[in-house]
Scaffold this motif. Structure first.
Motif, PDB file in Angstrom:
ATOM      1  N   ARG A 228       1.074  -1.152  -0.053  1.00 20.27           N
ATOM      2  CA  ARG A 228      -0.027   0.146  -0.160  1.00 20.27           C
ATOM      3  C   ARG A 228       0.762   1.262  -0.036  1.00 20.27           C
ATOM      4  O   ARG A 228       0.431   2.246  -0.631  1.00 20.27           O
ATOM      5  CB  ARG A 228      -0.997   0.175   1.097  1.00 20.27           C
ATOM      6  N   SER A 229       2.129   1.741   1.009  1.00 22.31           N
ATOM      7  CA  SER A 229       2.832   2.254   0.938  1.00 22.31           C
ATOM      8  C   SER A 229       3.508   2.417  -0.919  1.00 22.31           C
ATOM      9  O   SER A 229       3.492   3.684  -1.199  1.00 22.31           O
ATOM     10  CB  SER A 229       4.051   2.227   1.799  1.00 22.31           C
ATOM     11  N   ASN A 230       4.044   1.431  -1.426  1.00 24.86           N
ATOM     12  CA  ASN A 230       4.375   1.839  -2.407  1.00 24.86           C
ATOM     13  C   ASN A 230       3.256   2.507  -3.660  1.00 24.86           C
ATOM     14  O   ASN A 230       3.386   3.059  -4.315  1.00 24.86           O
ATOM     15  CB  ASN A 230       4.596   0.411  -3.207  1.00 24.86           C
ATOM     16  N   GLU A 231       2.134   1.737  -3.514  1.00 20.19           N
ATOM     17  CA  GLU A 231       1.225   2.152  -4.190  1.00 20.19           C
ATOM     18  C   GLU A 231       0.679   3.731  -4.248  1.00 20.19           C
ATOM     19  O   GLU A 231       0.253   4.650  -4.899  1.00 20.19           O
ATOM     20  CB  GLU A 231      -0.362   1.749  -4.260  1.00 20.19           C
ATOM     21  N   ARG A 232       0.484   4.003  -2.619  1.00 20.39           N
ATOM     22  CA  ARG A 232       0.779   5.773  -2.483  1.00 20.39           C
ATOM     23  C   ARG A 232       1.505   5.976  -2.835  1.00 20.39           C
ATOM     24  O   ARG A 232       1.283   7.503  -3.472  1.00 20.39           O
ATOM     25  CB  ARG A 232       0.533   5.405  -0.870  1.00 20.39           C
ATOM     26  N   LEU A 233       2.523   6.192  -2.756  1.00 23.68           N
ATOM     27  CA  LEU A 233       4.114   6.579  -3.730  1.00 23.68           C
ATOM     28  C   LEU A 233       3.925   7.008  -4.530  1.00 23.68           C
ATOM     29  O   LEU A 233       4.552   7.680  -5.473  1.00 23.68           O
ATOM     30  CB  LEU A 233       5.033   6.221  -2.322  1.00 23.68           C
ATOM     31  N   ASP A 234       3.264   5.509  -5.538  1.00 25.30           N
ATOM     32  CA  ASP A 234       3.721   5.661  -6.931  1.00 25.30           C
ATOM     33  C   ASP A 234       2.612   7.028  -7.232  1.00 25.30           C
ATOM     34  O   ASP A 234       2.757   7.340  -8.193  1.00 25.30           O
ATOM     35  CB  ASP A 234       3.398   4.186  -7.822  1.00 25.30           C
ATOM     36  N   ARG A 235       1.636   6.680  -6.421  1.00 22.04           N
ATOM     37  CA  ARG A 235       0.113   7.906  -6.772  1.00 22.04           C
ATOM     38  C   ARG A 235       0.940   9.061  -6.752  1.00 22.04           C
ATOM     39  O   ARG A 235       0.778   9.779  -7.874  1.00 22.04           O
ATOM     40  CB  ARG A 235      -0.786   7.577  -6.120  1.00 22.04           C
ATOM     41  N   ARG A 236       1.687   9.542  -5.675  1.00 22.00           N
ATOM     42  CA  ARG A 236       2.352  10.590  -5.404  1.00 22.00           C
ATOM     43  C   ARG A 236       3.502  11.038  -6.470  1.00 22.00           C
ATOM     44  O   ARG A 236       3.275  11.795  -7.106  1.00 22.00           O
ATOM     45  CB  ARG A 236       3.236  10.647  -3.928  1.00 22.00           C
ATOM     46  N   VAL A 237       4.092  10.237  -7.193  1.00 17.97           N
ATOM     47  CA  VAL A 237       4.930  10.969  -7.773  1.00 17.97           C
ATOM     48  C   VAL A 237       4.096  10.861  -9.171  1.00 17.97           C
ATOM     49  O   VAL A 237       5.209  11.991 -10.209  1.00 17.97           O
ATOM     50  CB  VAL A 237       5.856   8.920  -8.146  1.00 17.97           C
ATOM     51  N   ALA A 238       3.706   9.940  -9.551  1.00 22.41           N
ATOM     52  CA  ALA A 238       3.078  10.610 -10.478  1.00 22.41           C
ATOM     53  C   ALA A 238       2.061  11.648 -10.623  1.00 22.41           C
ATOM     54  O   ALA A 238       2.245  12.079 -12.059  1.00 22.41           O
ATOM     55  CB  ALA A 238       2.010   8.617 -11.091  1.00 22.41           C
ATOM     56  N   GLU A 239       1.333  11.902 -10.068  1.00 24.48           N
ATOM     57  CA  GLU A 239       0.507  13.317  -9.651  1.00 24.48           C
ATOM     58  C   GLU A 239       1.600  14.657  -9.550  1.00 24.48           C
ATOM     59  O   GLU A 239       1.217  15.411 -10.314  1.00 24.48           O
ATOM     60  CB  GLU A 239      -0.265  13.197  -8.570  1.00 24.48           C
ATOM     61  N   ARG A 240       2.524  14.078  -9.196  1.00 26.11           N
ATOM     62  CA  ARG A 240       3.988  15.202  -8.701  1.00 26.11           C
ATOM     63  C   ARG A 240       4.609  15.557 -10.445  1.00 26.11           C
ATOM     64  O   ARG A 240       4.399  16.794 -10.484  1.00 26.11           O
ATOM     65  CB  ARG A 240       4.976  15.546  -7.813  1.00 26.11           C
ATOM     66  N   THR A 241       4.637  14.572 -10.500  1.00 27.94           N
ATOM     67  CA  THR A 241       5.448  14.404 -12.458  1.00 27.94           C
ATOM     68  C   THR A 241       3.823  15.273 -13.609  1.00 27.94           C
ATOM     69  O   THR A 241       4.994  15.672 -14.154  1.00 27.94           O
ATOM     70  CB  THR A 241       5.374  12.791 -13.161  1.00 27.94           C
ATOM     71  N   ALA A 242       2.900  14.732 -13.075  1.00 28.39           N
ATOM     72  CA  ALA A 242       1.303  15.031 -13.829  1.00 28.39           C
ATOM     73  C   ALA A 242       2.038  16.949 -14.004  1.00 28.39           C
ATOM     74  O   ALA A 242       1.900  17.911 -14.292  1.00 28.39           O
ATOM     75  CB  ALA A 242       0.494  14.983 -13.926  1.00 28.39           C
ATOM     76  N   GLU A 243       1.948  17.580 -12.551  1.00 29.46           N
ATOM     77  CA  GLU A 243       1.904  18.707 -11.962  1.00 29.46           C
ATOM     78  C   GLU A 243       3.331  19.538 -12.710  1.00 29.46           C
ATOM     79  O   GLU A 243       3.351  20.557 -13.361  1.00 29.46           O
ATOM     80  CB  GLU A 243       1.724  18.839 -10.785  1.00 29.46           C
TER      81      GLU A 243
END
Length: 259
Positions: A228-243
């Motif tokens: 779950r932590s990896n999934e959250r971090l992956d989402r955060r990275v994806a969101e940050r990359t999109a931003e």
């Protein structure tokens, strides 16, 4: 702008993994240590019990063999002395002298082995009777050499000689009984010890199962939490990359408009 964000995410990911991973390692360490201690104790108890029984069996077998030799050699000496007294043939004394030290050695070894068997007093009584018998037999040989056969026979067929022979035989019989009692007592003690080991093992087994259940459950929770932590971090990275991509696009658009 991208680099700091990625670094921050990496640091957060490392902190989360470290926080989650400490619990399963501790649980597994406790389970492994408890299992190792239990197995070591059970193994040590079993090995020492078997070693004690084997050592006792070896010692008692040797004492029993010596007991048979002592009885046999005593009869050899008695027969040699009495036949010499009856026939006057000193060749029997030669035979007597050949076997006498063997009997002395057997009694000495038996005395050295019996302290741990609780049968020393019986060997000592046999040894004392043997000393008295040897003295009478040596006196009889002196009489035979002086051609006083009647006196020699009177010595070797006397009531005192027979009494010492009886003490000798009783000592050997009591030695055998004492050895059997010691073996039975030791076997009973080792049986009680093994029963105690089995009871402790039966008590410890559920505790070990519980500890392993807890360790495996904690490990499974850790894997789920890490996923779950990896999934959250992956989402955060994806969101940050999109931003970052949107900001970059807007910046390029503004740059083109300004030109």
């Amino acid at each position: 702008m991208v680099t700091p964000s990625v670094s921050a995410v990496a640091r957060a990911r490392s902190d989360d993994e470290e926080k989650v991973s400490s619990h399963p390692i501790r649980a597994l360490t406790i389970a492994l240590a408890a299992t190792a201690l239990a197995l070591a104790w059970v193994t040590w108890s079993a090995v020492t019990s078997v070693a004690r029984l084997e050592e006792l069996a070896r010692r008692h077998q040797r004492i029993e063999a010596l007991r048979g030799s002592i009885i046999h050699l005593d009869e050899v000496l008695t027969m040699s002395a009495r036949v010499a007294a009856v026939t006057g043939d000193l060749q029997w004394e030669v035979r007597y002298r050949r076997y006498e030290p063997l009997l002395t050695d057997a009694l000495t070894e038996a005395l050295a082995l019996t302290p741990k068997s609780g049968a020393t007093q019986f060997v000592e009584s046999t040894n004392a009777a043997n000393t008295a018998l040897v003295e009478m037999e040596n006196r009889a040989f002196e009489l035979i050499r002086g051609n006083r056969l009647e006196d020699a026979r009177a010595t070797l067929f006397s009531g005192e000689y027979d009494r010492q022979k009886q003490i000798y035989a009783q000592g050997m019989a009591q030695l055998s009984e004492a050895l059997n009692r010691t073996i039975r007592a030791t076997e009973a003690a080792q049986s009680r010890r093994m029963t105690f080991v089995l009871l402790v093992s039966a008590t410890a087994l559920p505790l070990l199962l519980v500890s392993w259940y807890y360790a495996l459950r904690t490990m499974n929770r850790w894997r789920l939490a890490l996923t779950r932590s990896n999934e959250r971090l992956d989402r955060r990275v994806a969101e940050r990359t999109a931003e970052v991509e949107r900001s970059r696009g807007e910046a390029l658009k503004n740059l083109h408009e300004a030109q």
